[in-house]
Scaffold this active site. Structure first.
Site, PDB file in Angstrom:
ATOM      1  N   HIS A  19       0.846  -1.208   0.000  1.00 41.10           N
ATOM      2  CA  HIS A  19       0.000   0.000   0.000  1.00 41.10           C
ATOM      3  C   HIS A  19       0.879   1.255   0.000  1.00 41.10           C
ATOM      4  CE1 HIS A  19      -3.144  -2.688   2.138  1.00 41.10           C
ATOM      5  NE2 HIS A  19      -3.623  -2.417   0.941  1.00 41.10           N
ATOM      6  N   LYS A  43     -17.793  -6.180   7.535  1.00 40.53           N
ATOM      7  CA  LYS A  43     -16.570  -6.972   7.627  1.00 40.53           C
ATOM      8  C   LYS A  43     -16.178  -7.051   9.097  1.00 40.53           C
ATOM      9  CE  LYS A  43     -14.333  -6.403   3.146  1.00 40.53           C
ATOM     10  NZ  LYS A  43     -13.130  -5.896   2.471  1.00 40.53           N
ATOM     11  N   ARG A  92      -1.828  -6.518  -8.362  1.00 43.63           N
ATOM     12  CA  ARG A  92      -0.646  -7.350  -8.111  1.00 43.63           C
ATOM     13  C   ARG A  92      -0.583  -8.403  -9.213  1.00 43.63           C
ATOM     14  NH1 ARG A  92      -2.711  -8.161  -2.099  1.00 43.63           N
ATOM     15  NH2 ARG A  92      -4.485  -8.512  -3.477  1.00 43.63           N
ATOM     16  N   SER A 130      -2.907  -7.862   2.998  1.00 46.89           N
ATOM     17  CA  SER A 130      -3.248  -7.683   4.418  1.00 46.89           C
ATOM     18  C   SER A 130      -3.649  -9.028   5.018  1.00 46.89           C
ATOM     19  CB  SER A 130      -4.409  -6.698   4.557  1.00 46.89           C
ATOM     20  OG  SER A 130      -4.058  -5.452   4.015  1.00 46.89           O
TER      21      SER A 130
HETATM   22  O1  PNS Z   1      -8.900  -3.045   0.096  1.00 42.28           O
HETATM   23  P1  PNS Z   1     -10.142  -3.622  -0.544  1.00 42.28           P
HETATM   24  O2  PNS Z   1     -10.956  -4.385   0.482  1.00 42.28           O
HETATM   25  O3  PNS Z   1      -9.828  -4.426  -1.769  1.00 42.28           O
HETATM   26  O4  PNS Z   1     -11.038  -2.359  -1.023  1.00 42.28           O
HETATM   27  C1  PNS Z   1     -12.298  -2.556  -1.600  1.00 42.28           C
HETATM   28  C2  PNS Z   1     -13.063  -1.220  -1.699  1.00 42.28           C
HETATM   29  C3  PNS Z   1     -13.146  -0.546  -0.347  1.00 42.28           C
HETATM   30  C4  PNS Z   1     -12.351  -0.296  -2.671  1.00 42.28           C
HETATM   31  C5  PNS Z   1     -14.481  -1.526  -2.252  1.00 42.28           C
HETATM   32  O5  PNS Z   1     -15.062  -2.567  -1.511  1.00 42.28           O
HETATM   33  C6  PNS Z   1     -15.419  -0.330  -2.235  1.00 42.28           C
HETATM   34  O6  PNS Z   1     -15.235   0.608  -2.963  1.00 42.28           O
HETATM   35  N1  PNS Z   1     -16.423  -0.369  -1.337  1.00 42.28           N
HETATM   36  C7  PNS Z   1     -17.360   0.721  -1.169  1.00 42.28           C
HETATM   37  C8  PNS Z   1     -18.748   0.355  -1.645  1.00 42.28           C
HETATM   38  C9  PNS Z   1     -18.867   0.485  -3.140  1.00 42.28           C
HETATM   39  O7  PNS Z   1     -18.681   1.542  -3.734  1.00 42.28           O
HETATM   40  N2  PNS Z   1     -19.189  -0.644  -3.795  1.00 42.28           N
HETATM   41  C10 PNS Z   1     -19.356  -0.723  -5.219  1.00 42.28           C
HETATM   42  C11 PNS Z   1     -18.055  -1.127  -5.898  1.00 42.28           C
HETATM   43  S1  PNS Z   1     -18.353  -1.427  -7.603  1.00 42.28           S
END
Ligand code: PNS
Length: 159
Positions: A19, A43, A92, A130
């Protein structure tokens, strides 16, 4: 002159050196970069949002165009609310691609004015996540070099 503000959204539970590498790259190509931690009660995170915020603030204190915030709801709504026109995400291995493509296209459907920009972290972080960092620490493995020392200490305190 046009200034580009981007958000770098994620769970960051905990933040890793992958990150951090991406934040450094993002800070060089965007005028402003907001690291945006998802507040997601569904979560079951290891670290509270405020712990994650503290860790990320400490890690990014050296970048004068990087800030750390939290959000909930739709990520694109948050991006629009802070005037961001780009979303930074890391890729990645090829296994990340399918999920990231789906998310980027869905977000573009929701907010066509926002572009998702993918960057690759250093190869040495290409297998760092993570989830694995947590598992490794829980089982007594050494995560030196995979997360900042301050994060390693906090992980050790948890397990
Ligand atoms: O670190 P992560 O868990 O891969 O991040 C995922 C994240 C937070 C970017 C994604 O889950 C997100 O944007 N969540 C917010 C809700 C949202 O907008 N959902 C629609 C995505 S198409």
């Amino acid at each position: 002159m046009k200034r580009i503000k981007a958000i770098y959204p994620g769970s960051f539970d905990p933040p890793t050196n992958g990150h951090l590498d991406l934040i450094e790259r993002g800070s060089k190509i965007f005028d402003e970069l907001v690291v945006a931690i998802l507040r997601n009660p569904e979560k079951d995170p290891l670290f509270s949002v405020s712990d994650r915020r503290n860790m990320l603030e400490a890690m990014t204190s050296g970048f004068d165009n990087v800030t750390v915030e939290t959000f909930d709801g739709l990520m694109v709504d948050y991006a629009l609310s802070v005037g961001a026109t780009a979303v930074l995400r890391g890729i990645r291995a090829i296994s990340d691609y399918e999920y990231e493509l789906q998310m980027a296209l869905m977000n573009r459907r929701l907010a066509p004015s926002i572009e998702t920009v993918f960057l690759m972290a250093k190869e040495e972080y290409s297998y760092v996540s993570s989830r694995l960092v947590k598992e490794l620490t829980r089982l007594g493995g050494d995560v030196t070099g995979l997360v900042p020392n301050s994060v390693r200490q906090r992980l050790a305190d948890r397990f």
